[in-house]
Every structure is written in C-alpha cells, then in structure tokens.
Design a protein around this motif. Sequence first.
Motif, PDB file in Angstrom:
ATOM      1  N   LYS A 370       0.861  -1.186   0.000  1.00 40.09           N
ATOM      2  CA  LYS A 370       0.000   0.000   0.000  1.00 40.09           C
ATOM      3  C   LYS A 370       0.896   1.235   0.000  1.00 40.09           C
ATOM      4  O   LYS A 370       2.084   1.143   0.334  1.00 40.09           O
ATOM      5  CB  LYS A 370      -0.927   0.008   1.216  1.00 40.09           C
ATOM      6  CG  LYS A 370      -0.211   0.131   2.567  1.00 40.09           C
ATOM      7  CD  LYS A 370      -1.212   0.271   3.713  1.00 40.09           C
ATOM      8  CE  LYS A 370      -0.520   0.434   5.049  1.00 40.09           C
ATOM      9  NZ  LYS A 370      -1.449   0.560   6.185  1.00 40.09           N
ATOM     10  N   VAL A 372       1.131   5.177   1.553  1.00 42.56           N
ATOM     11  CA  VAL A 372       0.520   6.022   2.584  1.00 42.56           C
ATOM     12  C   VAL A 372       1.087   7.445   2.529  1.00 42.56           C
ATOM     13  O   VAL A 372       2.220   7.652   2.080  1.00 42.56           O
ATOM     14  CB  VAL A 372       0.738   5.448   4.009  1.00 42.56           C
ATOM     15  CG1 VAL A 372       0.169   4.049   4.147  1.00 42.56           C
ATOM     16  CG2 VAL A 372       2.198   5.452   4.384  1.00 42.56           C
ATOM     17  N   ASP A 374       1.755  11.390   4.468  1.00 39.83           N
ATOM     18  CA  ASP A 374       2.460  11.817   5.683  1.00 39.83           C
ATOM     19  C   ASP A 374       1.645  11.562   6.947  1.00 39.83           C
ATOM     20  O   ASP A 374       2.186  11.335   8.022  1.00 39.83           O
ATOM     21  CB  ASP A 374       2.786  13.322   5.606  1.00 39.83           C
ATOM     22  CG  ASP A 374       3.884  13.573   4.568  1.00 39.83           C
ATOM     23  OD1 ASP A 374       4.597  12.605   4.229  1.00 39.83           O
ATOM     24  OD2 ASP A 374       4.000  14.722   4.092  1.00 39.83           O
ATOM     25  N   ASP A 375       0.306  11.600   6.811  1.00 44.06           N
ATOM     26  CA  ASP A 375      -0.547  11.374   7.976  1.00 44.06           C
ATOM     27  C   ASP A 375      -0.737   9.885   8.268  1.00 44.06           C
ATOM     28  O   ASP A 375      -1.471   9.512   9.173  1.00 44.06           O
ATOM     29  CB  ASP A 375      -1.920  12.031   7.744  1.00 44.06           C
ATOM     30  CG  ASP A 375      -2.571  11.549   6.453  1.00 44.06           C
ATOM     31  OD1 ASP A 375      -2.003  10.642   5.794  1.00 44.06           O
ATOM     32  OD2 ASP A 375      -3.648  12.075   6.104  1.00 44.06           O
ATOM     33  N   GLY A 376      -0.092   9.034   7.488  1.00 44.07           N
ATOM     34  CA  GLY A 376      -0.193   7.593   7.722  1.00 44.07           C
ATOM     35  C   GLY A 376      -1.407   6.954   7.070  1.00 44.07           C
ATOM     36  O   GLY A 376      -1.594   5.741   7.139  1.00 44.07           O
ATOM     37  N   ASN A 377      -2.253   7.764   6.427  1.00 46.25           N
ATOM     38  CA  ASN A 377      -3.446   7.198   5.791  1.00 46.25           C
ATOM     39  C   ASN A 377      -3.130   6.645   4.403  1.00 46.25           C
ATOM     40  O   ASN A 377      -2.280   7.179   3.695  1.00 46.25           O
ATOM     41  CB  ASN A 377      -4.547   8.256   5.665  1.00 46.25           C
ATOM     42  CG  ASN A 377      -5.142   8.574   7.019  1.00 46.25           C
ATOM     43  OD1 ASN A 377      -5.219   7.692   7.888  1.00 46.25           O
ATOM     44  ND2 ASN A 377      -5.537   9.823   7.212  1.00 46.25           N
ATOM     45  N   GLU A 378      -3.855   5.598   4.039  1.00 48.22           N
ATOM     46  CA  GLU A 378      -3.626   4.974   2.737  1.00 48.22           C
ATOM     47  C   GLU A 378      -4.054   5.905   1.608  1.00 48.22           C
ATOM     48  O   GLU A 378      -5.065   6.601   1.698  1.00 48.22           O
ATOM     49  CB  GLU A 378      -4.383   3.640   2.645  1.00 48.22           C
ATOM     50  CG  GLU A 378      -3.973   2.898   1.394  1.00 48.22           C
ATOM     51  CD  GLU A 378      -4.449   1.452   1.329  1.00 48.22           C
ATOM     52  OE1 GLU A 378      -5.010   0.947   2.307  1.00 48.22           O
ATOM     53  OE2 GLU A 378      -4.228   0.849   0.256  1.00 48.22           O
ATOM     54  N   LEU A 379      -3.259   5.938   0.542  1.00 50.29           N
ATOM     55  CA  LEU A 379      -3.537   6.818  -0.597  1.00 50.29           C
ATOM     56  C   LEU A 379      -4.171   6.017  -1.735  1.00 50.29           C
ATOM     57  O   LEU A 379      -4.024   4.793  -1.806  1.00 50.29           O
ATOM     58  CB  LEU A 379      -2.232   7.471  -1.068  1.00 50.29           C
ATOM     59  CG  LEU A 379      -1.568   8.404  -0.045  1.00 50.29           C
ATOM     60  CD1 LEU A 379      -0.166   8.785  -0.482  1.00 50.29           C
ATOM     61  CD2 LEU A 379      -2.424   9.656   0.165  1.00 50.29           C
ATOM     62  N   ASP A 411       2.126  -0.663  12.385  1.00 53.50           N
ATOM     63  CA  ASP A 411       0.866  -1.425  12.335  1.00 53.50           C
ATOM     64  C   ASP A 411       1.015  -2.719  11.537  1.00 53.50           C
ATOM     65  O   ASP A 411       0.136  -3.067  10.722  1.00 53.50           O
ATOM     66  CB  ASP A 411      -0.263  -0.585  11.699  1.00 53.50           C
ATOM     67  CG  ASP A 411      -0.577   0.649  12.507  1.00 53.50           C
ATOM     68  OD1 ASP A 411      -0.364   0.608  13.741  1.00 53.50           O
ATOM     69  OD2 ASP A 411      -1.007   1.653  11.907  1.00 53.50           O
TER      70      ASP A 411
END
Length: 542
Positions: A370, A372, A374-379, A411
């Motif tokens: 995956k 991600v 900078d905020d760690g969220n998946e793009l 994670d």
Amino acid sequence: MLGLMQSQPLLISALITHAERHHGDGEIVSRRVEGDLHRYTWRDVGQRARQVANALDAEQLLFSDRVATLAWNGYRHLELYFGVSGSGRVLHTINPRLHPDQVAWIANHAEDQVLCFELSFLPLVQAVHARCGTIKKYVALCGPDQLPKDSGIPHLVSYEDWIGGRPSTYDWPTFDENSASSMCYTSGTTGNPKAALYSHRSTILHAFAACLPDVMALSARDSVLPVVPMFHVNAWGIPYSAALTGCKLVFPGAALDGKSVYELMEQEGVTFAAGVPTVWQMLLGHVKQNHLRFSTLKRTVIGGSACPPAMIDAFREEYGVDVLHAWGMTEMSPLGTLCTLKNKHLAMSPDEQMKIRLKQGRAIFGVDMKIVGDDGNELPWDGKTYGDLYVRGPWVVREYFKGEGGDPLVDGWFPTGDVATIDREGYMQITDRSKDVIKSGGEWISSIDIENIAMAHPAVQMAACVGMRHPKWDERPIVAVVKRPGMEVTREELLKFYEGKIAKWQVPDDVVFVESIPLGATGKMLKTRLRDQLKDYRLPTA
Ligand code: ADP
C-alpha cells in the motif's frame, strides 16, 4: 476442525533432496576464478552438500550457528547454501565489495564461526581476520594445491580438504520451519548495517513464488544465469528456485564483463538471466559494439534499481529478449513486484505497453502493498498520487537480527523507504527512494524520471540525478552524466533533449559531465558519494 493433510515443515534440505532425486543429471556449470569451466550435476551438489554438513558437525557447530561466505557465484558456494542451511546452521553471505571495516563489523555482529572465502578475497581476509574474534575456522574455496602458504591466517584449510574424505551420507535433520536459514546485511547507507534473517519457511515460500509464470517462470527446461551475486539477497533466491525446478544453472564466477557473460550465455544455451541494470549495460554495450545476437536468451529479470526504458527497448526491439522489470529489497527476500502484462494489455499499442513495462510491476502473491501519506493514511491507487510504500507478507522482515534499530514495523507493515504510485490495475511504480526525492518549491521531482530521459540519449552511458540546495526553490535537480566513449553531447543539447518529455519546471537546472558515477557494493549508484563529490558545486540558477 483441522484439515487432515500431512504437515511437513518447509525446509531447505527438501529442495536439494528433490533436485537430486528428480533432476540428478541436471547440469551446473561454473566459471572458476582460475578461468576454466567446472561442470557437474545436481546429484553432485547433493552429495557434496552432505559432506559440508558432516564437516560442520566435525567443527562442532551447533544449530543456528553462523557460517559466513565471501564468494562469487559458483558450485562450491551452492553446496554451502544447502549444506549449511540444510543441517540447521545459518548461511551468512557477506558482500566482498564492502569496506574491510564493515566486513569485520558484520562478521562480529553475526558471530560467524566459520568463514569460507574465494582465493580472490585472500587480501580482504588477511586484512580482517585479526579483528574477527568469533571465527574459529577459515576455509579457502580451493583444492589443497592452491592453498596459499604463509598467508598468516590461522586455522586455514582448503575446502576440498575440509569436505574431502567425509561421508556423502547425512540425515538432514527435521526442525521447525521458522528456524533461521540464512542472513544478509543491508548495505547500510545510514548507520550500521542491519541483517535480515531469513527462515526455512520464508525461503521456500519465496522459492515457490519466484517460479510462477508471472514472476520468473522458471522451469526444468531453462538454463539460468544469475549475474546477481549470491551475496546479494541470495542471488534473488535463484539457487533455491533452481533446485525446486531442476533447471540448469550457469555461474559466471568473477568474470562479469560484457564479453565473458555473453560468451557464457551463448555457450551454455542460457534462456534466462537476472541482474542489476549496470551489469546489463556492459552486456548490451559489448553485444552492440560487436554486432552480436543472443541465440538462446529469452528473458531477463532486471531489478535492484530502476531499469531505464532505453534498456528495455534495446533488449526487446533489437534482440527479441523479454525484459521483466522487478522490484524488491533485502528485507523482502527480495522479491516484491514484477512487471508482466495482463490479458487486457495485449491489444494495446507497443507504446502504451511500454508505459506499463516501465513500472516496477504487480505484487507477487504473498506480498501485500500500500502507499501512505504523511498522515499515515492509505492513498488512492490512481497511478498519480505518490506516497511511502509499505509491504507485508511471509517473506518480509518482522524485525532485524538482534533487534537492531528497534521495531521496524508500522501497524504490522514494513515501510520500504521507497516512494511510489500504484495504478488502478495494481501496477506499482517507484518514483524515488525517500532520501533521493527532490523537493522543488513544495513539489516532488522524480530523480528516476530525469535519469531515464538522459539515458535515452545515444551519447549518454550513465546518468544520476541529485537535488542541489536552491535559495528560492529549496532544491533543484541536476544531472551528472558519463558520456559514451567516443561520443559527444553538450550541456545545452542534453537540456534541450528534455523538452516535451517532462514538465518545464522538472527539467534539471544543469548537466555536470563526470568520468564515472560512484557505485555501491551491489552495483547501484551511490548518490551519497556523488553528492560528496559535488559539494563545491554551485547551481548556475542559485
Ligand atoms: P541496498 O541497495 O540498500 O543494498 P537492497 O539491495 O535491498 O538494498 O535495495 C532495495 C532498494 O533498491 C529498494 O528499496 C529500492 O529503492 C531499490 N530498487 C530495487 N529494485 C528497484 C527497481 N526495479 N526500481 C527502482 N528501485 C529499485
């Protein structure tokens, strides 16, 4: 309710047992340091691997003890792969191109007990042995006649003496498939090197995966030449996959120049080869210069760093050889993605297909990936949005040897340090290593794109793009270029060459002609050293 199938641990010894029983007369050809060709079969590998296991027992090495190698791709190294791991010890392949201080550091960190080395690395062993306190036996990979006298190395024996006379029978032990089988240190461009510690299970699963048709498609009909060294992530796992399929193996030894590799390929009917782009550059150069053809080579895996489009083109269009672009890393055993087309792509124009082939490819079953922000969220997977590439899977590291560097996972995912896009079809494309990305006015510029364009110019042999400090834009790209011998190109011509190929603001600010580009221990461009070399350089635009 559990399934009722047999449960046998996945062990490396099973690979060599299989190769012996089912492909006993399959050939292994090796160019030796002495220059001659050595030939024997999978049956011989099996017998001698068992002699290695007996030799290790005689040294009283315990389960999981480390046996190090400093060796080229060759038959004795192959025997060690199976004899060491098969008997429950851990094979530690050391990269001989590392600095002696690093070699000593690594050998101590791994607590190697035995070091098997090729005679060409004698000076290196002489330079480090006094500092390698845990090594109790030195084995020179040669016969007794070639054993150097007065080498100053204690407990030195020739490999042939060491295994010779020992029984070629050995009951491969059965143990937990999660036991360690081999280890490989990353080149450690920052801080001390860290080791990936592979297990029998991870190695076997990776070996299965590598043989899949959309991966390396290895079969018993192939003649396989790994140019990628056996000290570089286990030659991308090829020795294991070769035993699994029973294919012919062709080892180039120390002769990695274009002429030697080409001659070996032709002579041994090589159908499949694997290596980093810099090696293929030499091979293509030789073939082109001498107006040669490949008469048996069908496909080649190129990875380790971005494969320039000009190389894919040359192999495919001029020589009819299929190029499979692959991506991976030491921490991934190493295979992560490989680029092959899907059925729906076959009707596309060659140009459209080329755009796909250039990417690093689709995840191999077993590897999940995956990107991600900078905020760690998946793009999103839109082929445009880029982010940090994360992976997970049964042949991806969970932790480094001795817990070095702390917990590497986020994670449960391993951050690769690469920046990439993934498109709707799941094709991943590396934009950069996160530390090489060029940030200009808040936008990212891909150094790989800039290098690829330069490399497509006929007068350019090698190109490396780095960012330079800029008062207004933070950083601006420049490209360091090595010219092809006997060919000319000016700074202005090369900058003009970028026009229309990328956005104007992405075009490098300058071209710096250099004699050579520093390469690291695995043949990849060393941008840190290039930046050091250019430390007095000032941007004309700054
Ligand atoms: P090192 O180069 O530090 O010894 P590895 O050999 O494990 O470590 O290299 C892994 C890195 O090489 C990847 O994280 C990636 O940056 C780069 N790499 C590998 N294959 C490719 C490829 N096909 N295209 C671009 N980069 C690649």
